[in-house]
Design a protein around this motif. Structure first.
Motif, PDB file in Angstrom:
ATOM      1  N   TYR A  44     -58.414  60.948 -62.480  1.00 12.58           N
ATOM      2  CA  TYR A  44     -58.023  60.244 -61.122  1.00 12.58           C
ATOM      3  C   TYR A  44     -58.964  59.289 -60.443  1.00 12.58           C
ATOM      4  O   TYR A  44     -60.235  59.569 -60.783  1.00 12.58           O
ATOM      5  CB  TYR A  44     -57.498  61.306 -60.215  1.00 12.58           C
ATOM      6  N   PHE A  45     -58.960  58.203 -60.061  1.00 12.24           N
ATOM      7  CA  PHE A  45     -59.773  57.634 -59.111  1.00 12.24           C
ATOM      8  C   PHE A  45     -59.796  58.147 -57.764  1.00 12.24           C
ATOM      9  O   PHE A  45     -58.834  58.484 -57.235  1.00 12.24           O
ATOM     10  CB  PHE A  45     -59.622  56.377 -59.198  1.00 12.24           C
ATOM     11  N   ILE A  46     -61.048  58.330 -57.091  1.00 13.85           N
ATOM     12  CA  ILE A  46     -61.088  58.946 -55.831  1.00 13.85           C
ATOM     13  C   ILE A  46     -61.377  57.556 -55.025  1.00 13.85           C
ATOM     14  O   ILE A  46     -62.286  56.615 -55.607  1.00 13.85           O
ATOM     15  CB  ILE A  46     -62.144  59.753 -55.717  1.00 13.85           C
ATOM     16  N   ARG A  47     -60.647  57.216 -53.988  1.00 12.40           N
ATOM     17  CA  ARG A  47     -61.052  56.215 -53.262  1.00 12.40           C
ATOM     18  C   ARG A  47     -60.773  56.393 -51.827  1.00 12.40           C
ATOM     19  O   ARG A  47     -60.052  57.280 -51.426  1.00 12.40           O
ATOM     20  CB  ARG A  47     -60.303  54.951 -53.729  1.00 12.40           C
ATOM     21  N   PRO A  48     -61.617  55.585 -50.930  1.00 10.25           N
ATOM     22  CA  PRO A  48     -61.358  55.743 -49.331  1.00 10.25           C
ATOM     23  C   PRO A  48     -59.827  55.644 -49.103  1.00 10.25           C
ATOM     24  O   PRO A  48     -59.109  54.722 -49.385  1.00 10.25           O
ATOM     25  CB  PRO A  48     -62.312  54.766 -48.735  1.00 10.25           C
ATOM     26  N   ALA A  49     -59.342  56.500 -48.176  1.00 12.13           N
ATOM     27  CA  ALA A  49     -57.907  56.135 -47.600  1.00 12.13           C
ATOM     28  C   ALA A  49     -57.896  55.218 -46.448  1.00 12.13           C
ATOM     29  O   ALA A  49     -56.730  54.656 -46.132  1.00 12.13           O
ATOM     30  CB  ALA A  49     -57.553  57.559 -47.092  1.00 12.13           C
ATOM     31  N   ILE A  50     -59.087  55.032 -46.012  1.00 12.85           N
ATOM     32  CA  ILE A  50     -59.124  53.760 -44.964  1.00 12.85           C
ATOM     33  C   ILE A  50     -60.161  52.659 -45.424  1.00 12.85           C
ATOM     34  O   ILE A  50     -61.147  52.995 -46.192  1.00 12.85           O
ATOM     35  CB  ILE A  50     -59.605  54.165 -43.637  1.00 12.85           C
ATOM     36  N   THR A  51     -59.564  51.539 -45.190  1.00 15.98           N
ATOM     37  CA  THR A  51     -60.316  50.235 -45.576  1.00 15.98           C
ATOM     38  C   THR A  51     -61.815  50.063 -45.002  1.00 15.98           C
ATOM     39  O   THR A  51     -61.884  50.801 -43.978  1.00 15.98           O
ATOM     40  CB  THR A  51     -59.639  49.229 -45.485  1.00 15.98           C
ATOM     41  N   ASP A  52     -62.481  49.388 -45.331  1.00 18.65           N
ATOM     42  CA  ASP A  52     -63.927  49.142 -45.081  1.00 18.65           C
ATOM     43  C   ASP A  52     -64.789  50.170 -45.157  1.00 18.65           C
ATOM     44  O   ASP A  52     -66.011  50.498 -44.654  1.00 18.65           O
ATOM     45  CB  ASP A  52     -63.918  48.466 -43.587  1.00 18.65           C
ATOM     46  N   ASN A  53     -64.607  51.081 -46.181  1.00 19.73           N
ATOM     47  CA  ASN A  53     -65.521  52.255 -46.397  1.00 19.73           C
ATOM     48  C   ASN A  53     -65.853  52.257 -47.907  1.00 19.73           C
ATOM     49  O   ASN A  53     -66.645  53.068 -48.297  1.00 19.73           O
ATOM     50  CB  ASN A  53     -64.931  53.609 -46.141  1.00 19.73           C
ATOM     51  N   GLY A  54     -65.636  51.220 -48.735  1.00 20.80           N
ATOM     52  CA  GLY A  54     -66.142  50.844 -49.982  1.00 20.80           C
ATOM     53  C   GLY A  54     -64.766  51.095 -50.921  1.00 20.80           C
ATOM     54  O   GLY A  54     -63.929  51.216 -50.501  1.00 20.80           O
TER      55      GLY A  54
END
Ligand SMILES: *[C@@H]1O[C@H](CO)[C@@H](O)[C@H](O)[C@H]1NC(C)=O
Ligand SMILES: *[C@@H]1O[C@H](CO)[C@@H](O)[C@H](O)[C@H]1NC(C)=O
Length: 207
Positions: A44-54
């Motif tokens: 799995y890729f982990i990514r921020p659930a809200i934008t502008d956090n990388g």
């Protein structure tokens, strides 16, 4: 008329049963962005659930030396490394990853010049703002507690926080637990504990 009412009632009862069974069975699973439980043999890729956090989670070369740090890509491009989760205890005899349980997180498919393992590990409290960094490597200390993280629910479906609080690994230890967030340092985004929590989501890697 009454037949219509009956049908409607039946439908309502069925809907109620169906949704409550569904939410019950999914209750303690961690779900990916498709709504499927995470599995320990998938990536799995982990990514921020809200934008502008990388962007996606990745390995960060913080100061031209090993070990590498856990952090986030600066952009939303499809970069970064997928991870695999390995639960500390598997008392269900299945592959599903559960909420609020100790697990190892390991970057996979990594090409790096550092010889350290790519497992996440609790690092030092060495940022200018006194937040603990997450590095990579194997914790050789007592029961490898530094290598165990957990995934906690948020108020939003399929969105989670990542914590360090390995009380399953060591029930008698008194940990200073912490939740992961981001810290920007010299143009890089580090994943660190002890600040505001970063809501994340898990995107299954396409085979
Ligand atoms: C840079 O790396 C050295 C080890 O090589 C470490 O002691 C030092 O704390 C690091 N500096 C930063 C800002 O991370
Ligand atoms: C990290 O260091 C700061 C001081 O720089 C301190 O206030 C804080 O309690 C430390 N955090 C932990 C978890 O030890």
């Amino acid at each position: 008329m009454s037949m219509k009412l009956f049908t409607l009632l039946t439908l309502a009862v069925w809907l109620f049963t169906a949704t409550s069974t569904l939410s019950q069975s999914n209750n303690d699973y961690v779900l990916d962005t498709n709504g499927d439980p995470l599995e320990s043999d998938e990536e799995y890729f982990i990514r921020p659930a809200i934008t502008d956090n990388g962007g996606r989670f990745t390995l960060i070369n913080r100061n031209q030396s090993c070990p590498l740090y856990v952090g986030l890509e600066n952009t939303d491009l499809p970069q970064g490394y997928p991870v695999r989760f390995t639960p500390f205890a598997n008392d269900h005899d299945d592959d599903e990853v559960r909420l609020n349980r100790d697990l190892k997180v390991e970057f996979v498919e990594v090409s790096s010049t550092c010889v350290q393992s790519t497992e996440w590990k609790l690092g030092e409290n060495d940022t200018s703002v006194g937040r603990r960094v997450i590095i990579t490597g194997r914790d050789d200390g007592t029961r490898s507690a530094g290598n165990y993280f957990r995934i906690d629910e948020t108020q939003n479906a399929r969105i989670y926080n990542i914590r360090w609080c390995p009380t399953e690994v060591c029930p008698t230890c008194r940990f200073i637990c912490g939740t992961g967030g981001i810290l920007r340092e010299n143009g890089k985004i580090l994943f660190v504990l002890d600040g505001s929590a970063l809501p994340v989501e898990f995107q299954k890697k396409d085979d």
